[in-house]
Every structure is written in structure tokens, then in C-alpha cells.
Design a protein around this motif. Structure first.
Motif, PDB file in Angstrom:
ATOM      1  N   PRO A 117       0.825  -1.212   0.000  1.00 26.24           N
ATOM      2  CA  PRO A 117       0.000   0.000   0.000  1.00 26.24           C
ATOM      3  C   PRO A 117       0.857   1.259   0.000  1.00 26.24           C
ATOM      4  N   MET A 118       0.188   2.375  -0.133  1.00 25.69           N
ATOM      5  CA  MET A 118       0.824   3.684  -0.029  1.00 25.69           C
ATOM      6  C   MET A 118       1.556   3.762   1.310  1.00 25.69           C
ATOM      7  N   GLY A 119       2.750   4.378   1.309  1.00 26.07           N
ATOM      8  CA  GLY A 119       3.508   4.477   2.551  1.00 26.07           C
ATOM      9  C   GLY A 119       4.382   5.711   2.596  1.00 26.07           C
ATOM     10  N   ILE A 120       4.892   5.981   3.775  1.00 23.45           N
ATOM     11  CA  ILE A 120       5.780   7.122   4.015  1.00 23.45           C
ATOM     12  C   ILE A 120       7.202   6.716   3.635  1.00 23.45           C
ATOM     13  N   ASN A 121       7.806   7.477   2.739  1.00 23.81           N
ATOM     14  CA  ASN A 121       9.213   7.249   2.396  1.00 23.81           C
ATOM     15  C   ASN A 121      10.135   8.108   3.252  1.00 23.81           C
ATOM     16  N   LYS A 122       9.665   9.312   3.573  1.00 28.05           N
ATOM     17  CA  LYS A 122      10.546  10.249   4.278  1.00 28.05           C
ATOM     18  C   LYS A 122       9.700  11.308   4.958  1.00 28.05           C
ATOM     19  N   ALA A 123      10.149  11.733   6.126  1.00 30.06           N
ATOM     20  CA  ALA A 123       9.539  12.859   6.821  1.00 30.06           C
ATOM     21  C   ALA A 123      10.638  13.869   7.107  1.00 30.06           C
ATOM     22  N   SER A 124      10.362  15.115   6.779  1.00 25.98           N
ATOM     23  CA  SER A 124      11.306  16.190   7.033  1.00 25.98           C
ATOM     24  C   SER A 124      10.539  17.292   7.761  1.00 25.98           C
ATOM     25  N   LEU A 125      10.620  17.279   9.096  1.00 24.49           N
ATOM     26  CA  LEU A 125       9.858  18.211   9.936  1.00 24.49           C
ATOM     27  C   LEU A 125      10.797  18.967  10.855  1.00 24.49           C
ATOM     28  N   LYS A 126      10.474  20.232  11.080  1.00 22.95           N
ATOM     29  CA  LYS A 126      11.259  21.054  12.000  1.00 22.95           C
ATOM     30  C   LYS A 126      10.324  21.755  12.963  1.00 22.95           C
ATOM     31  N   GLU A 127      10.738  21.823  14.219  1.00 23.13           N
ATOM     32  CA  GLU A 127       9.954  22.571  15.201  1.00 23.13           C
ATOM     33  C   GLU A 127      10.051  24.053  14.875  1.00 23.13           C
ATOM     34  N   VAL A 128       8.914  24.744  14.995  1.00 25.15           N
ATOM     35  CA  VAL A 128       8.862  26.178  14.718  1.00 25.15           C
ATOM     36  C   VAL A 128       8.375  26.911  15.960  1.00 25.15           C
ATOM     37  N   THR A 129       8.602  28.209  15.997  1.00 25.44           N
ATOM     38  CA  THR A 129       8.195  29.002  17.156  1.00 25.44           C
ATOM     39  C   THR A 129       6.839  29.669  16.975  1.00 25.44           C
ATOM     40  N   SER A 130       6.298  29.646  15.771  1.00 24.43           N
ATOM     41  CA  SER A 130       4.998  30.264  15.525  1.00 24.43           C
ATOM     42  C   SER A 130       3.873  29.378  16.046  1.00 24.43           C
ATOM     43  N   SER A 131       2.689  29.967  16.187  1.00 17.90           N
ATOM     44  CA  SER A 131       1.533  29.194  16.637  1.00 17.90           C
ATOM     45  C   SER A 131       1.059  28.271  15.512  1.00 17.90           C
ATOM     46  N   PHE A 132       0.339  27.222  15.893  1.00 14.50           N
ATOM     47  CA  PHE A 132      -0.208  26.307  14.888  1.00 14.50           C
ATOM     48  C   PHE A 132      -1.141  27.057  13.946  1.00 14.50           C
ATOM     49  N   LYS A 133      -1.922  27.973  14.507  1.00 15.22           N
ATOM     50  CA  LYS A 133      -2.884  28.718  13.697  1.00 15.22           C
ATOM     51  C   LYS A 133      -2.206  29.491  12.567  1.00 15.22           C
ATOM     52  N   THR A 134      -1.033  30.057  12.842  1.00 12.45           N
ATOM     53  CA  THR A 134      -0.362  30.871  11.831  1.00 12.45           C
ATOM     54  C   THR A 134       0.696  30.111  11.022  1.00 12.45           C
ATOM     55  N   THR A 135       1.011  28.877  11.416  1.00 10.80           N
ATOM     56  CA  THR A 135       2.023  28.114  10.714  1.00 10.80           C
ATOM     57  C   THR A 135       1.454  27.531   9.430  1.00 10.80           C
ATOM     58  N   LYS A 136       2.155  27.783   8.340  1.00  8.69           N
ATOM     59  CA  LYS A 136       1.753  27.238   7.046  1.00  8.69           C
ATOM     60  C   LYS A 136       2.432  25.890   6.832  1.00  8.69           C
TER      61      LYS A 136
END
Length: 148
Positions: free
Chosen positions: A122-141
Motif C-alpha cells: 500500500p501507499m507508505g511514508i518514504n521520508k519525513a522532514s519536519l522542523k519545530e517552529v516558534t509560531s503558533s499552529f494557527k499561523t504556521t503554514k
């Protein structure tokens, strides 16, 4: 998407791999409910973190995850389909704090018509590239992704 802990008497279950967004919602549903083996299963063959114990301990303080998405489109070729999916995440921690992340998932699927022998992949995750940000969730794109 918000989740509450699952208990043995609660048979609520989410496992949807019908689109990149549904895959990632299912992944974070599993993490929010401490269903780490299920969450780990969303990685494509050969793409999962090498050490399951270390990976799962990384979520030990995570109580729930809410995710929002940017736009994506399939990139098919030679029997393979890839998506680059921009995301923003809000992760509520066990101490009540909230961590916000932004980045991308690379999603992969072998074209269903090209799969001629079991097991079905099935469809699967090959890679995740995430960084913590200081902005609020509401304003984070969601994102940015490579090439943005």
C-alpha cells in the motif's frame, strides 16, 4: 484531527491509505493513541526508522497530534507514484505544552496495476522532514518542501 487515548474497551480504529492526507491522518491517529506498531507500519518497505524502540520513545510525551496540509499532486513515473505533502503539526505534550512543527512527507506507492504478486504494497511514508517552529499552529503554514 484531534484524538483521545484509546482503551482496550474502545474499538475505534482508523487505518486509511486512500490518499496521502488520509495516510498521514491515520499515522498521527495511531501515534496519538500510542498504537506505535500501527504507526510504524505506515512507512514504505525499507523506509522505516531502523530502531523501533528509539523511534517510539520519541513520542512518549505526545498526547495528541493535529495536522493540516498544503496541496500536493501525484508525480507518477515507471510504475511508481510519489507525492510531496506539506504539513503543519500541533503536538500536545503530556505536560500540557504544545510543540508546533512544519515540513513535508514524501509518500510513495507502487502503481496498483503494476503489482502482480502478493503481498500488496500500500501507499507508505518514504521520508519525513519536519522542523519545530516558534509560531503558533494557527499561523504556521504547511511546508516548505524542497523546491518551494
Amino acid at each position: 484531527m484531534s484524538s483521545v487515548p484509546t482503551h482496550a474497551s474502545d474499538w475505534t480504529f482508523q487505518d486509511d491509505r486512500s490518499s496521502p492526507q488520509k495516510l498521514i491522518e491515520s499515522y498521527y491517529y495511531a501515534i496519538s493513541n500510542r498504537l506505535y506498531v500501527q504507526a510504524y507500519s505506515y512507512f514504505s518497505e525499507g523506509s522505516a526508522p531502523k530502531d523501533f524502540q528509539t523511534w517510539s520513545k520519541g513520542f512518549s510525551e505526545t498526547q495528541s497530534v493535529t495536522v493540516k496540509f498544503g496541496s500536493t499532486a501525484p508525480d507518477p513515473g515507471a510504475g511508481q507514484i510519489f507525492w510531496v505533502l506539506p504539513v503543519a503539526l500541533s503536538a500536545v505534550q503530556s505536560d500540557g505544552g504544545v510543540k508546533v512543527f512544519a515540513g513535508c512527507f514524501t509518500i510513495h506507492m507502487i502503481s496498483p496495476g503494476m503489482q502482480s504478486a502478493p503481498p500488496y504494497r500500500p501507499m507508505g511514508i518514504n521520508k519525513a522532514s519536519l522542523k519545530e517552529v516558534t509560531s503558533s499552529f494557527k499561523t504556521t503554514k504547511p511546508g516548505p518542501c524542497a523546491g518551494d
